[in-house]
Scaffold this motif. Structure first.
Motif, PDB file in Angstrom:
ATOM      1  N   UNK A 233       0.837  -1.200   0.000  1.00  0.00           N
ATOM      2  CA  UNK A 233       0.000   0.000   0.000  1.00  0.00           C
ATOM      3  C   UNK A 233       0.874   1.253   0.000  1.00  0.00           C
ATOM      4  N   UNK A 234       0.535   2.188  -0.887  1.00  0.00           N
ATOM      5  CA  UNK A 234       1.283   3.442  -0.976  1.00  0.00           C
ATOM      6  C   UNK A 234       0.430   4.457  -1.706  1.00  0.00           C
ATOM      7  N   UNK A 235       0.609   5.726  -1.359  1.00  0.00           N
ATOM      8  CA  UNK A 235      -0.119   6.779  -2.053  1.00  0.00           C
ATOM      9  C   UNK A 235       0.273   6.764  -3.523  1.00  0.00           C
ATOM     10  N   UNK A 236      -0.696   6.725  -4.438  1.00  0.00           N
ATOM     11  CA  UNK A 236      -0.360   6.660  -5.866  1.00  0.00           C
ATOM     12  C   UNK A 236       0.198   7.964  -6.419  1.00  0.00           C
ATOM     13  N   UNK A 237       0.006   9.053  -5.683  1.00  0.00           N
ATOM     14  CA  UNK A 237       0.511  10.364  -6.120  1.00  0.00           C
ATOM     15  C   UNK A 237       1.268  11.004  -4.961  1.00  0.00           C
ATOM     16  N   UNK A 238       2.222  11.897  -5.252  1.00  0.00           N
ATOM     17  CA  UNK A 238       2.948  12.585  -4.177  1.00  0.00           C
ATOM     18  C   UNK A 238       2.017  13.429  -3.311  1.00  0.00           C
ATOM     19  N   UNK A 239       2.375  13.572  -2.038  1.00  0.00           N
ATOM     20  CA  UNK A 239       1.650  14.440  -1.104  1.00  0.00           C
ATOM     21  C   UNK A 239       2.518  15.674  -0.888  1.00  0.00           C
ATOM     22  N   UNK A 240       1.945  16.879  -1.029  1.00  0.00           N
ATOM     23  CA  UNK A 240       2.736  18.111  -0.992  1.00  0.00           C
ATOM     24  C   UNK A 240       2.194  19.094   0.033  1.00  0.00           C
ATOM     25  N   UNK A 241       3.126  19.838   0.642  1.00  0.00           N
ATOM     26  CA  UNK A 241       2.764  20.858   1.630  1.00  0.00           C
ATOM     27  C   UNK A 241       2.965  20.339   3.042  1.00  0.00           C
ATOM     28  N   UNK A 242       3.538  21.172   3.924  1.00  0.00           N
ATOM     29  CA  UNK A 242       3.918  20.662   5.248  1.00  0.00           C
ATOM     30  C   UNK A 242       2.733  20.210   6.088  1.00  0.00           C
ATOM     31  N   UNK A 243       1.602  20.909   6.014  1.00  0.00           N
ATOM     32  CA  UNK A 243       0.446  20.493   6.814  1.00  0.00           C
ATOM     33  C   UNK A 243      -0.154  19.194   6.271  1.00  0.00           C
ATOM     34  N   UNK A 244      -0.298  19.124   4.960  1.00  0.00           N
ATOM     35  CA  UNK A 244      -0.866  17.914   4.363  1.00  0.00           C
ATOM     36  C   UNK A 244       0.017  16.703   4.625  1.00  0.00           C
ATOM     37  N   UNK A 245       1.333  16.875   4.496  1.00  0.00           N
ATOM     38  CA  UNK A 245       2.253  15.757   4.733  1.00  0.00           C
ATOM     39  C   UNK A 245       2.211  15.354   6.201  1.00  0.00           C
ATOM     40  N   UNK A 246       2.219  16.340   7.108  1.00  0.00           N
ATOM     41  CA  UNK A 246       2.181  16.031   8.544  1.00  0.00           C
ATOM     42  C   UNK A 246       0.915  15.267   8.910  1.00  0.00           C
ATOM     43  N   UNK A 247      -0.219  15.738   8.408  1.00  0.00           N
ATOM     44  CA  UNK A 247      -1.478  15.053   8.708  1.00  0.00           C
ATOM     45  C   UNK A 247      -1.516  13.662   8.087  1.00  0.00           C
ATOM     46  N   UNK A 248      -0.952  13.531   6.894  1.00  0.00           N
ATOM     47  CA  UNK A 248      -0.901  12.224   6.239  1.00  0.00           C
ATOM     48  C   UNK A 248      -0.041  11.245   7.051  1.00  0.00           C
ATOM     49  N   UNK A 249       1.088  11.718   7.555  1.00  0.00           N
ATOM     50  CA  UNK A 249       1.970  10.870   8.350  1.00  0.00           C
ATOM     51  C   UNK A 249       1.297  10.426   9.646  1.00  0.00           C
ATOM     52  N   UNK A 250       0.606  11.347  10.295  1.00  0.00           N
ATOM     53  CA  UNK A 250      -0.100  11.004  11.530  1.00  0.00           C
ATOM     54  C   UNK A 250      -1.219  10.007  11.238  1.00  0.00           C
ATOM     55  N   UNK A 251      -1.865  10.172  10.100  1.00  0.00           N
ATOM     56  CA  UNK A 251      -2.903   9.213   9.693  1.00  0.00           C
ATOM     57  C   UNK A 251      -2.295   7.821   9.515  1.00  0.00           C
ATOM     58  N   UNK A 252      -1.133   7.757   8.872  1.00  0.00           N
ATOM     59  CA  UNK A 252      -0.456   6.469   8.694  1.00  0.00           C
ATOM     60  C   UNK A 252      -0.087   5.851  10.035  1.00  0.00           C
ATOM     61  N   UNK A 253       0.396   6.699  10.939  1.00  0.00           N
ATOM     62  CA  UNK A 253       0.767   6.199  12.268  1.00  0.00           C
ATOM     63  C   UNK A 253      -0.453   5.648  12.991  1.00  0.00           C
ATOM     64  N   UNK A 254      -1.600   6.290  12.805  1.00  0.00           N
ATOM     65  CA  UNK A 254      -2.826   5.791  13.421  1.00  0.00           C
ATOM     66  C   UNK A 254      -3.241   4.449  12.861  1.00  0.00           C
ATOM     67  N   UNK A 255      -3.054   4.257  11.554  1.00  0.00           N
ATOM     68  CA  UNK A 255      -3.378   2.973  10.932  1.00  0.00           C
ATOM     69  C   UNK A 255      -2.439   1.873  11.410  1.00  0.00           C
ATOM     70  N   UNK A 256      -1.177   2.255  11.617  1.00  0.00           N
ATOM     71  CA  UNK A 256      -0.182   1.255  12.012  1.00  0.00           C
ATOM     72  C   UNK A 256      -0.300   0.865  13.481  1.00  0.00           C
TER      73      UNK A 256
END
Length: 310
Positions: A233-256
């Motif tokens: 599993x991986x995002x099919x497109x790049x994630x850009x911007x510090x807030x979007x990336x930070x929130x995306x990372x925290x979301x991944x951590x929550x899934x893990x």
């Protein structure tokens, strides 16, 4: 296939032994050209196979066997790079070069094993940094070969011309074009100690699921790119911007749930490795300036993690 010439007489085998020491240099060339340990090892193996397929007399007539092998490996890589462009069109999601471990950091993987890993042959210097390899991947095959062979491995342009199939002047232009691409992509990086500190702070903030702390560590225009190759599993497109990336990372951590991150050297620079027990799930490489992370590369394709014990 036995590439040591096992069916030949002893004097012929002894004469070929010094040439086997060229394997490390050939592997270093091939990895930087292809961005893949597996394909680099295959290219080197094929070059030796072609060498030993010749008669003893023909091999003896070659004035510089090491240069002959370099030429053959480079041409094999040229062919691979040309076909890779078509393969990339069928690749699922983003493609990132195969990450390199620092084997000394993975003693648990080496104890009790005599197996030789292709990664053991690769010299960890600035020409294998992930940011550098990503720029190389944007070049045309001829540009990449001319630039790498001349600027990194100091192969004269007249020899590069024989490999690329162009004039020395044309190869000089190709290398110059590659040099400009690299210069344009370089905006200055942090010192090694500072990079390690930023990666450490990033790991702590991520494990704490602290969005604000992550945002402070990320460049406002940061880009996160993941390579799952359709196998993870991986995002099919790049994630850009510090807030979007930070929130995306925290979301991944929550899934893990529990996020086990190890600080490890990735392509000669501070990086992170996500593990589940002894299984390597993801390798993270970073492009870092003096205070912020500008690029995050997440390699999840298990085919690219074999040297990490995955």
């Amino acid at each position: 296939m036995d590439i040591t010439g096992g069916n030949e007489d002893a004097p012929a085998r002894l004469a070929d032994e010094p040439l086997m020491a060229e394997r490390r240099n050939l592997a270093n060339i091939a990895y930087r050209l292809l961005g893949s340990l597996t394909e680099a090892e295959d290219a080197v193996q094929e070059a030796y196979t072609r060498w030993f397929a010749q008669s003893v007399e023909r091999r003896a007539a070659i004035a510089n066997p090491a240069a002959w092998l370099t030429t053959v490996v480079s041409r094999i890589c040229m062919d691979q790079l040309r076909s890779a462009r078509m393969r990339r069109e069928r690749y699922v999601g983003e493609w990132i070069p195969e990450p390199l471990p620092a084997r000394a950091e993975w003693s648990a993987l080496s104890h009790g094993s005599t197996a030789r890993d292709p990664a053991d042959h690769i010299t960890l210097d600035e020409s294998v940094e992930m940011a550098f390899l990503v720029v190389l991947d944007s070049m045309t095959p001829a540009e990449r070969v001319a630039f790498m062979l001349h600027d990194v491995f100091r192969v004269p342009f007249n020899e590069v011309a024989e490999i690329v199939g162009r004039t020395p002047g044309a190869c000089r232009e190709l290398a110059s074009s590659g040099r400009r691409r690299v210069a344009a992509a370089r905006t200055g990086g942090a010192r090694a100690r500072r990079r390690s500190a930023i990666v450490g702070e990033f790991r702590q903030a991520w494990q704490a699921k602290d969005v604000d702390a992550l945002v402070r560590l990320l460049d406002p225009s940061v880009v996160a790119i993941a390579d799952g190759g359709g196998r993870a599993m991986a995002s099919p497109v790049p994630v850009q911007g510090h807030l979007r990336v930070a929130e995306f990372l925290v979301h991944l951590a929550g899934l893990a749930g529990r996020l086990d991150l190890l600080e490890r050297t990735v392509n000669g620079q501070p990086g992170l490795v996500a593990v589940n027990g002894s299984e390597v799930l993801t390798v993270y490489a970073f492009d870092i300036d003096e205070s912020h992370i500008r690029r995050i590369w997440a390699i999840r394709n298990p085919d690219k993690l074999q040297s990490w014990g995955s």
